[in-house]
Design an enzyme around this catalytic site. Sequence first.
Site, PDB file in Angstrom:
ATOM      1  N   ASP A   1       0.869  -1.265  -0.085  1.00  0.00           N
ATOM      2  CA  ASP A   1      -0.065   0.121   0.075  1.00  0.00           C
ATOM      3  C   ASP A   1       0.924   1.040  -0.062  1.00  0.00           C
ATOM      4  O   ASP A   1       2.059   1.266   0.456  1.00  0.00           O
ATOM      5  CB  ASP A   1      -0.786  -0.016   1.206  1.00  0.00           C
ATOM      6  CG  ASP A   1      -1.924  -1.076   1.214  1.00  0.00           C
ATOM      7  OD1 ASP A   1      -2.226  -1.674   0.335  1.00  0.00           O
ATOM      8  OD2 ASP A   1      -2.283  -1.384   2.455  1.00  0.00           O
ATOM      9  N   ARG A   2       0.258   2.274  -0.515  1.00  0.00           N
ATOM     10  CA  ARG A   2       1.110   3.677  -0.559  1.00  0.00           C
ATOM     11  C   ARG A   2       1.726   4.039   0.588  1.00  0.00           C
ATOM     12  O   ARG A   2       2.704   4.571   0.816  1.00  0.00           O
ATOM     13  CB  ARG A   2       0.288   4.683  -1.290  1.00  0.00           C
ATOM     14  CG  ARG A   2       1.075   5.887  -1.379  1.00  0.00           C
ATOM     15  CD  ARG A   2      -0.206   6.969  -2.076  1.00  0.00           C
ATOM     16  NE  ARG A   2       0.478   8.360  -2.221  1.00  0.00           N
ATOM     17  CZ  ARG A   2      -0.262   9.334  -2.383  1.00  0.00           C
ATOM     18  NH1 ARG A   2      -1.426   9.440  -2.994  1.00  0.00           N
ATOM     19  NH2 ARG A   2       0.369  10.588  -2.601  1.00  0.00           N
TER      20      ARG A   2
END
Length: 317
Positions: A146-147
């Site tokens: 995930d970012r």
Amino acid sequence: MTNTPSQTSGVQILEVAPELAGQRIDNFLRTQLRGVPKTLIYRILRKGEVRVNKGRIKPEYKLQAGDLVRVPPLRLAERDEPEPLAQGLLERLESAIVYEDKALIVLNKPAGIAVHGGSGLSYGVIEALRQLRPDAKELELVHRLDRDTSGLLMVAKKRSMLRHLHQALRGDGVDKRYMALVRGRWDTSKKQVSAPLLKNTLRSGERMVEVTEDGKEALTLFRVLRRFGDFATLVEAKPVTGRTHQIRVHARHAGHSIAGDSKYGDEDFTREVRELGGKRLFLHAYALKVPLPDGGELSLEAPVDEVWARTLERLGE
């Protein structure tokens, strides 16, 4: 009236090399047609303008060695060409590389950088690496983070390595471990969370995952690493299955959401951690063991960033 300066490519015939067999046509074109916006690639695929061996194909078509791919003339406005990425970002990612050989790059991805462009972002780790390693024509993400999650991310430089690692990930050959700072006192006896997960996409386009009976089976193993009284616990999480947002949702399901998690977290807990300087999601992929094609094993650990280290120091006080 002045036209936007543009360039038109002629018809291109691309032959599929044996090492690219098995790749989806959309991914193949995104790699081969550097600088062509993804939206344009999907448009020509949808409209049937891309032919393989003179026939029409779907975007999910998987290529065979020796396939001849016909790409129509593409009219490109110069403004669509990718901007060279900021030197500071490139330097940051170059210095984040913790392992590299002829077929593989592993980097300690900083929190806040997406793994690839899209959803309003024009770039991500993969686009930056393609600028940093222009000679590596087959760069592909092996998996995702995930970012806002930091830590070890694998990027294959060769198709053969990508296939090898995907096979290892499908079995139990890859050992990935994360650290997470969670709310409250995690009970030492709580060693696993098994709860099926279902992925939903909201109207806004945001992906949310929830625990529900008709979801896909998901299992995460947890181990207590350090306690901060009853306020917080540092845990190790080992995902046995690889579902989207798995650790974040399983932690919340166990009653201990992760600090800084804007989707699945606890606002009060996040605010208190932020007041100590912890302005990030406290999820970090810190350890990785992967089998290499030659029979060896690669074992890596990635340190946490300064924000993480300083916040835990303050919590310890």
